[in-house]
Enzyme design. Structure first.
Site, PDB file in Angstrom:
ATOM      1  N   ALA A  69       0.845  -1.197   0.000  1.00  0.00           N
ATOM      2  CA  ALA A  69       0.000   0.000   0.000  1.00  0.00           C
ATOM      3  C   ALA A  69       0.880   1.247   0.000  1.00  0.00           C
ATOM      4  O   ALA A  69       0.507   2.273  -0.558  1.00  0.00           O
ATOM      5  CB  ALA A  69      -0.907  -0.002   1.224  1.00  0.00           C
ATOM      6  N   THR A  70       2.045   1.149   0.607  1.00  0.00           N
ATOM      7  CA  THR A  70       2.975   2.285   0.593  1.00  0.00           C
ATOM      8  C   THR A  70       3.302   2.672  -0.848  1.00  0.00           C
ATOM      9  O   THR A  70       3.293   3.858  -1.205  1.00  0.00           O
ATOM     10  CB  THR A  70       4.274   1.915   1.357  1.00  0.00           C
ATOM     11  OG1 THR A  70       3.913   1.587   2.707  1.00  0.00           O
ATOM     12  CG2 THR A  70       5.263   3.053   1.364  1.00  0.00           C
ATOM     13  N   ASN A 149      -4.806   3.962  11.502  1.00  0.00           N
ATOM     14  CA  ASN A 149      -4.136   2.734  11.950  1.00  0.00           C
ATOM     15  C   ASN A 149      -3.743   2.777  13.421  1.00  0.00           C
ATOM     16  O   ASN A 149      -3.662   1.743  14.072  1.00  0.00           O
ATOM     17  CB  ASN A 149      -2.881   2.468  11.099  1.00  0.00           C
ATOM     18  CG  ASN A 149      -1.988   3.677  10.979  1.00  0.00           C
ATOM     19  OD1 ASN A 149      -2.433   4.765  10.586  1.00  0.00           O
ATOM     20  ND2 ASN A 149      -0.738   3.535  11.325  1.00  0.00           N
ATOM     21  N   CYS A 315       6.057   5.609  17.067  1.00  0.00           N
ATOM     22  CA  CYS A 315       5.601   5.640  15.679  1.00  0.00           C
ATOM     23  C   CYS A 315       5.882   4.295  15.027  1.00  0.00           C
ATOM     24  O   CYS A 315       6.639   3.480  15.551  1.00  0.00           O
ATOM     25  CB  CYS A 315       6.213   6.791  14.909  1.00  0.00           C
ATOM     26  SG  CYS A 315       7.885   6.480  14.403  1.00  0.00           S
TER      27      CYS A 315
END
Ligand code: PLP
Length: 372
Positions: A69-70, A149, A315
């Site tokens: 998806a990136t 997410n 993160c």
């Protein structure tokens, strides 16, 4: 190990593994070669493409497979900029997007694109009046994700797409955490998807493109995927993605009901003292991002090595930096580092979730006593 990290990735469905098996073991042909075996592999890829398209239920466009998806997001944003008509050089996005969107936009901003990153409210939602004030004829692209997410909060995607279209802009939706779990909101022109979040294999994503809004190619070579994305496709990965999408489509309601029950069970078994990060009314219930006054979440994670969950404060890259998402909600460093994310889904058993939550709560209370 109790696995509670469904936003990071999901276990491969047994049905998906079975569908992929022959394409890993015997059926090795190149799907772009003219032999009979090649044609068979190409046909299997087309079946998979249709399965992904059917699960998405969007009309007037098609899916191209990508490596992740990136990649789909990078392609959608950079390829749309490459095609922009004169005078349209603005991108609007929001502060809680995935790094795939934010970093790509920043990269373009360093090369002359006018970038606006809109803030969100303390509940993680975009204020549509704020968006309306920013939209003008210079806006080329509006990029907003459907389900976050980190915190699971949803955005009003159809409304955002309608507003973007009114000023002639294109709308990109990162639907990675929504696809296969919720019905993806209609309206966007470009939609990024990932197989490994829906019990499919890692290493494959997709970009759904409305006809006429296909971005310029980013990867050049053999002309695969209508010359939009070159590179030999993997039949095994495509078949796996298709099988996962079909399964998710068939089980959507059942999976959602299961996840809702798990959400309630998790909250009940955690007990008092936990605060939910982000909106409770607008969220996907398979993501429980919570914080507790004074909790050292990193210590909790280290203490509970046989429960796989995430720090709400770190993160995705694991850099240890406080989450840009929690910061966008207005949390300070202390609140962010006292946050954890529990993610559950299709294969999570209620008993194991309850067990994990009780242990998490007990360790948190023990920490409080120790620190008092
Ligand atoms: N967008 C969101 C919302 C995600 O959660 C992820 C994965 O963590 C991505 C994009 C990137 O997906 P992929 O792993 O297929 O590159």
């Amino acid at each position: 190990m109790i696995y509670l990290d469904y936003q990071a990735t999901t276990p491969l469905a047994p049905e998906v593994a079975k569908a992929m098996e022959p394409w890993i073991e015997e059926r090795f042909a190149n799907p772009h070669s003219p032999s009979r075996w090649g044609h068979e592999a190409a046909a299997a890829i087309e079946v998979a493409r249709k399965q992904v398209e059917k699960a998405l239920e969007f009309k007037g466009g098609s899916v191209a497979f990508t490596g992740s998806a990136t990649e789909a997001i990078n392609w959608a944003i950079k390829g749309t900029v490459d095609k922009a008509s004169k005078g349209r050089n603005r991108i609007i996005t929001i502060a809680t997007e995935h790094a795939a969107v934010l970093d790509t936009c920043e990269w373009l901003a360093a090369r002359g694109i006018d970038l606006t990153v809109l803030p969100v409210g303390p509940d993680g939602r975009l204020d549509l009046e704020l968006l309306a004030r920013e939209l003008d004829q210079r806006v080329l692209l509006v990029a907003v994700m459907m389900v976050n997410n980190e915190i699971g909060v949803t955005q009003p995607i159809s409304e955002i797409a309608r507003m973007a279209h009114e000023c002639g802009a294109i709308m990109l939706c990162d639907a990675v955490q929504a696809f296969g779990r919720l019905e993806v909101c209609h309206g966007p022109d470009l939609v990024a998807l990932s197989a490994h979040k829906i019990h499919g294999p890692k290493g494959i994503g997709a970009l759904w493109m409305r006809k006429g809004h296909e971005p310029m190619a980013l990867i050049h070579g053999g002309g695969q995927e209508q010359s939009l994305r070159s590179g030999t496709l993997s039949p095994a990965l495509c078949v796996g993605f298709g099988a996962a999408a079909k399964l998710a489509d068939e089980r959507c309601t059942r999976d959602y009901d299961h996840v809702q029950k798990l959400w309630k069970a998790a909250r009940d078994s955690l007990g008092a003292g936990w605060i939910i990060n982000g909106s409770t009314a607008h969220r996907y219930p398979g993501n429980l991002n919570i914080r507790r006054e004074g909790l050292d979440a990193a210590r909790l994670l280290a203490d509970l090595r046989d429960v796989a969950f995430s720090l709400g404060s770190a993160c995705a890259s694991g850099s240890g930096r406080p989450s840009h998402v929690l910061r966008a909600l207005g949390m300070d460093y202390r609140e962010a580092r006292s946050s954890i994310r529990l993610g559950f889904g299709r294969y999570t058993k209620q008993a194991e979730l309850v067990d994990a939550c009780k242990r998490i709560a007990a360790h948190a209370v023990a920490q409080e006593k120790l620190d008092a």
